[in-house]
Design a protein around this motif. Structure first.
Motif, mmCIF file in Angstrom:
data_model
loop_
_atom_site.group_PDB
_atom_site.id
_atom_site.type_symbol
_atom_site.label_atom_id
_atom_site.label_comp_id
_atom_site.label_asym_id
_atom_site.label_seq_id
_atom_site.Cartn_x
_atom_site.Cartn_y
_atom_site.Cartn_z
ATOM 1 N N ARG A 70 -14.053 10.328 -56.255
ATOM 2 C CA ARG A 70 -13.810 9.083 -56.996
ATOM 3 C C ARG A 70 -13.652 7.904 -56.041
ATOM 4 N NH1 ARG A 70 -9.495 11.696 -61.282
ATOM 5 N NH2 ARG A 70 -11.020 12.320 -62.884
ATOM 6 N N ARG A 71 -13.014 8.130 -54.883
ATOM 7 C CA ARG A 71 -12.895 7.054 -53.896
ATOM 8 C C ARG A 71 -14.271 6.640 -53.392
ATOM 9 N NH1 ARG A 71 -8.501 10.230 -52.054
ATOM 10 N NH2 ARG A 71 -9.756 11.017 -50.314
ATOM 11 N N ALA A 72 -15.134 7.631 -53.158
ATOM 12 C CA ALA A 72 -16.478 7.318 -52.673
ATOM 13 C C ALA A 72 -17.254 6.510 -53.706
ATOM 14 C CB ALA A 72 -17.222 8.614 -52.339
ATOM 15 N N VAL A 73 -17.155 6.899 -54.968
ATOM 16 C CA VAL A 73 -17.880 6.178 -56.035
ATOM 17 C C VAL A 73 -17.318 4.771 -56.203
ATOM 18 C CG1 VAL A 73 -18.295 6.150 -58.512
ATOM 19 C CG2 VAL A 73 -18.602 8.268 -57.233
ATOM 20 N N ALA A 74 -16.007 4.625 -56.073
ATOM 21 C CA ALA A 74 -15.417 3.296 -56.208
ATOM 22 C C ALA A 74 -15.901 2.359 -55.115
ATOM 23 C CB ALA A 74 -13.886 3.403 -56.174
ATOM 24 N N VAL A 75 -16.097 2.887 -53.910
ATOM 25 C CA VAL A 75 -16.554 2.057 -52.788
ATOM 26 C C VAL A 75 -18.054 1.804 -52.868
ATOM 27 C CG1 VAL A 75 -16.807 1.981 -50.272
ATOM 28 C CG2 VAL A 75 -14.671 2.789 -51.290
ATOM 29 N N ALA A 76 -18.820 2.850 -53.247
ATOM 30 C CA ALA A 76 -20.290 2.736 -53.236
ATOM 31 C C ALA A 76 -20.863 3.326 -54.524
ATOM 32 C CB ALA A 76 -20.862 3.448 -52.008
ATOM 33 N N PRO A 77 -20.760 2.623 -55.642
ATOM 34 C CA PRO A 77 -21.220 3.180 -56.922
ATOM 35 C C PRO A 77 -22.724 3.405 -56.996
ATOM 36 C CG PRO A 77 -20.625 0.864 -57.157
ATOM 37 C CD PRO A 77 -20.189 1.272 -55.796
ATOM 38 N N TYR A 78 -23.510 2.755 -56.112
ATOM 39 C CA TYR A 78 -24.960 2.894 -56.177
ATOM 40 C C TYR A 78 -25.502 3.820 -55.089
ATOM 41 C CZ TYR A 78 -24.483 -1.034 -59.327
ATOM 42 O OH TYR A 78 -24.119 -1.843 -60.385
ATOM 43 N N SER B 49 -21.402 10.716 -67.047
ATOM 44 C CA SER B 49 -21.730 9.425 -66.441
ATOM 45 C C SER B 49 -22.213 9.589 -65.007
ATOM 46 C CB SER B 49 -20.500 8.506 -66.482
ATOM 47 O OG SER B 49 -20.760 7.293 -65.827
ATOM 48 N N ALA B 50 -21.537 10.445 -64.232
ATOM 49 C CA ALA B 50 -21.938 10.660 -62.840
ATOM 50 C C ALA B 50 -23.320 11.291 -62.763
ATOM 51 C CB ALA B 50 -20.911 11.537 -62.128
ATOM 52 N N VAL B 51 -23.598 12.250 -63.629
ATOM 53 C CA VAL B 51 -24.915 12.895 -63.641
ATOM 54 C C VAL B 51 -26.002 11.891 -64.006
ATOM 55 C CG1 VAL B 51 -26.334 14.598 -64.849
ATOM 56 C CG2 VAL B 51 -24.017 15.206 -64.105
ATOM 57 N N GLU B 52 -25.740 11.079 -65.020
ATOM 58 C CA GLU B 52 -26.727 10.086 -65.454
ATOM 59 C C GLU B 52 -27.042 9.082 -64.348
ATOM 60 O OE1 GLU B 52 -27.309 6.705 -68.981
ATOM 61 O OE2 GLU B 52 -25.594 8.088 -69.011
ATOM 62 N N ARG B 53 -26.003 8.628 -63.661
ATOM 63 C CA ARG B 53 -26.230 7.661 -62.584
ATOM 64 C C ARG B 53 -26.953 8.309 -61.405
ATOM 65 N NH1 ARG B 53 -20.458 4.365 -62.278
ATOM 66 N NH2 ARG B 53 -20.565 3.460 -64.385
ATOM 67 N N ALA B 54 -26.604 9.556 -61.096
ATOM 68 C CA ALA B 54 -27.269 10.239 -59.991
ATOM 69 C C ALA B 54 -28.750 10.441 -60.287
ATOM 70 C CB ALA B 54 -26.592 11.588 -59.729
ATOM 71 N N LEU B 55 -29.075 10.818 -61.510
ATOM 72 C CA LEU B 55 -30.474 11.004 -61.879
ATOM 73 C C LEU B 55 -31.226 9.666 -61.834
ATOM 74 C CD1 LEU B 55 -30.100 13.520 -64.851
ATOM 75 C CD2 LEU B 55 -30.878 14.007 -62.528
ATOM 76 N N THR B 56 -30.557 8.603 -62.247
ATOM 77 C CA THR B 56 -31.176 7.278 -62.184
ATOM 78 C C THR B 56 -31.493 6.881 -60.751
ATOM 79 O OG1 THR B 56 -29.977 6.608 -64.177
ATOM 80 C CG2 THR B 56 -30.879 4.854 -62.801
ATOM 81 N N ALA C 37 -20.141 14.451 -59.382
ATOM 82 C CA ALA C 37 -20.639 15.400 -60.392
ATOM 83 C C ALA C 37 -20.339 16.835 -59.988
ATOM 84 C CB ALA C 37 -22.142 15.200 -60.588
ATOM 85 N N ARG C 38 -20.542 17.167 -58.719
ATOM 86 C CA ARG C 38 -20.322 18.546 -58.275
ATOM 87 C C ARG C 38 -18.843 18.901 -58.250
ATOM 88 N NH1 ARG C 38 -24.094 20.310 -53.346
ATOM 89 N NH2 ARG C 38 -23.536 22.322 -54.235
ATOM 90 N N SER C 39 -17.992 17.960 -57.855
ATOM 91 C CA SER C 39 -16.562 18.261 -57.836
ATOM 92 C C SER C 39 -16.027 18.442 -59.252
ATOM 93 C CB SER C 39 -15.794 17.149 -57.109
ATOM 94 O OG SER C 39 -15.966 15.904 -57.764
ATOM 95 N N LEU C 40 -16.529 17.637 -60.193
ATOM 96 C CA LEU C 40 -16.101 17.800 -61.581
ATOM 97 C C LEU C 40 -16.602 19.111 -62.164
ATOM 98 C CD1 LEU C 40 -16.669 14.151 -62.853
ATOM 99 C CD2 LEU C 40 -14.458 15.289 -62.594
#
Length: 398
Positions: free
Chosen positions: A121-129, A161-168, A138-141
């Motif tokens: 979550r910290r990584a996504v908050a810093v770099a969402p793209y 949401s994480a899976v959808e963004r990763a696929l995008t 996604a893998r940790s969840l």
């Protein structure tokens, strides 16, 4: 790179990381060499290169160096060593997303799913793209799936949401599922199966002893095979690997006032098992009509207490004397377990010496053994959950 990469490509890469290249680039040069050696399936040489890179790395070394070292160590199945490197990477770049991704991967490999989720979550908050950050989340969840294979309700929307963004972001769908730890689940299942077989054997005491001996011999053989496989994969001897894991565990627990409490609860949860498989077996046989003589019951009591003592000595050897003393005193959990073990052992000897004790007394004693083990495991789960909750809330309240 994958195994399908041609030998010519490996030869070119190996020629690139020559001794002169490594000397010019220091830690980064050693790590590039270790990565190439890993792809060439030379784990011992790759681990040696990582050790050299970390040995010459200065305190102000770039976080990228430690991140690459952690990735290589994870590929060598050295998760505990990778944890130490990941912590150094986070210290070198507290606001970076790559160290957080590495920490998430390491925690997930070690089975610490809540910590893996928090790091991701910290990584996504810093770099969402960044695709790697979304993959880590996604893998940790998904690593938090229960025995039914379903995600907890509170994580489903976030996982989707994480899976959808990763696929995008162009991620391969196969990268979004965390390994399920089949070896661990299989080992636990095998242990439970063996314990059930001991209790299901309805013949005399001799057969029960033979079955128990075969069970524990099979478990010892399984552990030896798994250690041998891990040694071949990592290129590091089992003795040195175990020593490294123990040293890392001690360091980690000494620096975290919550983790050693979790360790104390886990040790306490193990203590009922030796008595369940010794005096509990005596009680189980007696109410089924296959009572053991007094000498056999005394042998079972001795074996049970030896198992309890070995568990405590094993905790002292693994965690060290200082942490072990703190664990033994924590919440008087272990003291209570020892008192209950003594009571069950005394009850077993008393009924055996009586000779013609009523069947219902043996039934009650066997049920007490089982209830003690189940209740101990259930209380341990609740306590670990509460400690984890307090641990994650502590920084916010401080």
């Amino acid at each position: 790179m994958h195994v399908l990469v041609g030998q010519g490509r490996f030869a070119e890469a190996h020629a690139l990381v020559s001794d002169a290249f490594v000397e010019r680039n220091g830690s980064a040069g050693y790590l590039l060499r270790s990565w190439v050696l890993t792809q060439e399936r030379r784990p011992a040489a790759a681990r040696e290169a990582v050790d050299w890179a970390l040995a010459i790395a200065g305190p102000a070394e770039a976080a990228d160096v430690f991140v690459l070292a952690g990735v290589v160590l994870l590929s060598l199945d050295e998760a505990h060593a990778a944890l130490t490197v990941a912590v150094r990477a986070s210290g070198a770049d507290p606001d970076g997303w790559e160290p957080s991704v590495l920490l998430s991967d390491v925690y997930r490999r070690l089975g610490r799913v809540p910590d893996a989720i928090a790091a991701a979550r910290r990584a996504v908050a810093v770099a969402p793209y960044e695709a790697e950050a979304q993959v880590a989340l996604a893998r940790s969840l998904s690593a938090g799936r229960g025995l039914t294979g379903r995600l907890p309700r509170r994580h489903r929307a976030e996982h989707e949401s994480a899976v959808e963004r990763a696929l995008t972001l162009g991620v391969d769908p196969g990268q979004l599922t965390a390994p399920r730890g089949g070896a661990v689940v299989g080992g636990i299942g095998f242990s439970v199966f063996c314990a059930v077989q001991i209790y299901r054997a309805e013949t005399g005491s001799a057969w029960a002893i033979v079955v128990a001996g075969a069970v524990f011999a099979s478990l010892a053989l399984l552990i030896a095979v798994l250690l041998r496989i891990g040694t071949r994969r990592s290129g590091v001897s089992a003795r040195h690997r175990l020593g490294g894991i123990r040293a890392t565990t001690r360091t980690e627990l000494a620096g975290d006032d919550w983790l050693w409490r979790i360790g104390a609860v886990q040790v306490g949860a193990l203590l009922p098992l030796p008595m369940l498989l010794s005096t509990g077996l005596v009680a189980d046989r007696a109410w089924r009509g296959h009572g053991w003589p007094l000498w056999a019951a005394m042998t079972a009591v001795t074996a049970g207490f030896c198992g309890v003592l070995l568990t405590l000595l094993g905790a002292r050897w693994w965690y060290g004397a200082w942490l072990a003393r703190r664990m033994v005193r924590y919440g008087r959990l272990i003291a209570v377990q020892l008192v209950v073990a003594g009571g069950l052992a005394a009850g077993t000897l008393a009924l055996t010496a009586h000779g013609d004790a009523p069947r219902w007394e043996w039934v009650a004693l066997a049920a007490a053994h089982l209830a003690w083990a189940v209740l101990g495991a259930s209380v341990a789960l609740v306590l670990v959950w509460r400690i984890q909750l307090k641990r994650h809330q502590a920084p916010l309240s401080g």
